[in-house]
Enzyme design. Structure first.
Site, PDB file in Angstrom:
ATOM      1  N   SER A   1      15.475 -64.529   5.004  1.00 53.54           N
ATOM      2  CA  SER A   1      14.348 -65.099   4.274  1.00 53.54           C
ATOM      3  C   SER A   1      13.823 -66.308   5.022  1.00 53.54           C
ATOM      4  O   SER A   1      14.528 -66.914   5.831  1.00 53.54           O
ATOM      5  CB  SER A   1      14.784 -65.528   2.875  1.00 53.54           C
ATOM      6  OG  SER A   1      15.484 -66.742   2.980  1.00 53.54           O
ATOM      7  N   LYS A   2      12.586 -66.630   4.709  1.00 58.17           N
ATOM      8  CA  LYS A   2      11.963 -67.708   5.469  1.00 58.17           C
ATOM      9  C   LYS A   2      12.563 -69.073   5.162  1.00 58.17           C
ATOM     10  O   LYS A   2      12.297 -70.021   5.865  1.00 58.17           O
ATOM     11  CB  LYS A   2      10.453 -67.693   5.263  1.00 58.17           C
ATOM     12  CG  LYS A   2       9.979 -67.820   3.866  1.00 58.17           C
ATOM     13  CD  LYS A   2       8.464 -67.694   3.851  1.00 58.17           C
ATOM     14  CE  LYS A   2       7.970 -67.518   2.429  1.00 58.17           C
ATOM     15  NZ  LYS A   2       6.863 -66.619   2.316  1.00 58.17           N
TER      16      LYS A   2
END
Ligand code: GLU
Length: 499
Positions: free
Chosen positions: A266-267
């Site tokens: 995930s970012k």
């Protein structure tokens, strides 16, 4: 509703292979999308089939045309060309779901007519109260079927009076739904656990489940190859196929890409935009090979392969479902090998295209012109526009803002900046103007003096105290590099730089 066991059956072997990638245009092109696109593409090419690109833009709030453009550009950069799509058309268009609303409406009406779906007039308040009650009673949360048994004439009256409503699918109360997954075998789901899902929203837009099934059917998709996060949706899809009397495609759910600590990629933890990797200067072929190795290997465990070799050797038996780790060190090793193998002319061409492009040189000249006195100063002056890492140790003192803020406050404000930058539609454009407007508004919302925040941003992104104008710097560095540096500054402040 009667007890049923439904199964997703295999499509007839004789049908030509048709697969699709169906991204929702709600942000940067994700490496997970590229990963899934690669496997669809390879499978299609292996079987001389068709690879379709469909844009699933039914979430009106979050979808944007710029995100759609970016997804197309990312897939094009990787060379994963599609045969049918919103830009090139095809026999089963339109390929953008927002342009297919009458098709969904017609299909929803069909389900209502056959008693497999029903209008639901429950208000938000009722649904909230229901959820609250279910939580208190410690029972499964979900819709209680309140509108399922409404009298037909009452329904007709309320619909005619334009009372706001959604349409729900009437999921069987008993029995099981079996999903056959080409990689995972038979997966069984108790129908009682499956909610009466909304298939048409009150604004007339379909939900993901309905639009996805209707389109896969009408686009004659034979194999649905997607990420494992969609497994729990699949029994809902199987029930929909069954309610329409359609055959299911064959499902394959690939493992989700993971960070080194096994959490979902995930970012928050890793850059996930394809553009980030493009801008770091990996070659598309290297990046594709790296993505390929995350879920597939050739018979002799040979990891270095071209796209053509992957197509040639593709076999589901060699696809693994274990959560593949997105290991950038491995990508770097692949990249180093590939760059070493290039000749000088290709190097020169790549540098001109990717590092010293006309566009970037123009921006750098504008930044340097007012501030340097010799051409020789140019490279040191603009160095922070290049390269990934910045050394914060020499400027650590600057993060203290002359002792006016605690380390926790600085961490909190930079963390909030990263988060909000991501979500703000204006900031997403990442121009000098939009960044300035966003940043000033951010200061106001958080009660920070612009000067203090701007110092933190400058130091985080450039590792310097003096640099070209802040917003110009951010714009030229680009969103991914800025995000990466802010994240690095946060890591520094949590560790070595804590004060
Ligand atoms: N729109 C979904 C996505 O964003 C598609 C999932 C699927 O392939 O069914 O990934």
């Amino acid at each position: 509703m009667s007890s049923t066991t439904t199964e997703s059956s295999l499509p007839p072997r004789s049908r030509p292979v048709r697969v699709r990638i169906a991204p929702s245009p709600t942000g940067d092109p994700h490496v997970g999308t590229a990963y899934i696109a690669l496997f669809n593409y390879v499978f299609a090419r292996r079987h001389s089939g068709r690879f379709i690109l469909r844009i699933e833009d039914t979430d009106r709030e979050r979808s944007s045309a710029s995100s759609e453009r970016a997804i197309l550009a990312a897939l094009r950069w990787l060379g994963l060309d599609w045969d049918e799509g919103p830009d090139c058309g095809g026999p089963n268009g339109p390929y953008r779901q927002s342009e297919r609303l009458p098709i969904y409406r017609e299909h929803v009406d069909r389900l209502i007519a056959s008693g497999r779906a029903y209008p639901c007039f429950c208000t938000r308040e009722r649904l909230d109260a229901l959820r609250e009650q279910q939580r208190r009673d410690k029972v499964r949360q979900g819709y209680d079927g309140h509108c399922r048994g409404l009298d037909a004439s009452e329904v007709a009256k309320r619909v005619a009076a334009q009372e706001p409503h959604v349409v729900r699918f009437a999921t069987p109360d008993q029995g099981e739904t079996v999903v056959r997954d080409g990689l995972r075998g038979e997966l069984q789901f108790a129908n009682v656990e499956i909610d009466d899902q909304v298939i048409l929203k009150s604004d007339g837009f379909p939900t993901y489940h309905l639009a996805n099934v209707v389109d896969d059917h009408l686009m004659q998709v034979t194999h649905v190859i997607r990420g494992e996060e969609w497994i729990t949706s699949t029994p809902k899809h199987v029930l929909l196929y069954q309610a329409f009397g359609w055959e299911c495609p064959q499902f394959y759910h690939l493992g989700l890409l993971r960070n080194a600590d096994k959490s979902k990629l995930s970012k928050r933890k890793n850059p996930v935009s394809v553009f980030h990797y493009r801008d770091l200067g990996y070659l598309p072929a290297t990046f594709l090979n790296f993505l390929g190795t995350l879920g597939f290997s050739l018979p002799d465990d040979q990891e270095r392969f071209s796209l053509a070799e992957m197509i040639e050797g593709f076999d589901w038996a060699r696809v693994s479902t274990g959560g593949p780790i997105f290991d950038q060190a491995k990508l770097d090793a692949f990249s180093a090998d590939d760059l070493r193998a290039l000749d000088d002319a290709t190097w020169r061409e790549l540098l001109r295209e990717r590092v010293f492009s006309e566009e970037r040189m123009t921006a750098l000249i504008a930044a340097a012109r007012p501030r340097i006195s010799r051409l020789d100063d140019f490279v040191p002056y603009v160095s922070f526009f290049f390269g990934g890492e910045v050394d914060y140790a020499p400027v650590a003192e600057q993060f203290r803002l002359k002792g006016k803020r605690s380390c926790d406050e600085v961490l909190a404000i930079l963390g909030a900046y990263v988060e909000e930058l991501e979500r703000d539609p204006a900031a997403r454009a990442f121009t000098v103007e939009s960044l300035e407007e966003f940043s000033r508004g951010f200061c106001q919302r958080h009660g920070w003096k612009p000067r203090e925040l701007f110092t933190l941003l400058r130091v985080s992104v450039t590792g310097r105290t003096a640099a070209p104008s802040l917003f110009e710097t951010l714009a030229v560095c680009g969103k991914d590099r800025v995000r990466l540096r802010l994240r690095a500054a946060l890591a520094f402040l949590r560790g070595d730089g804590a004060f």
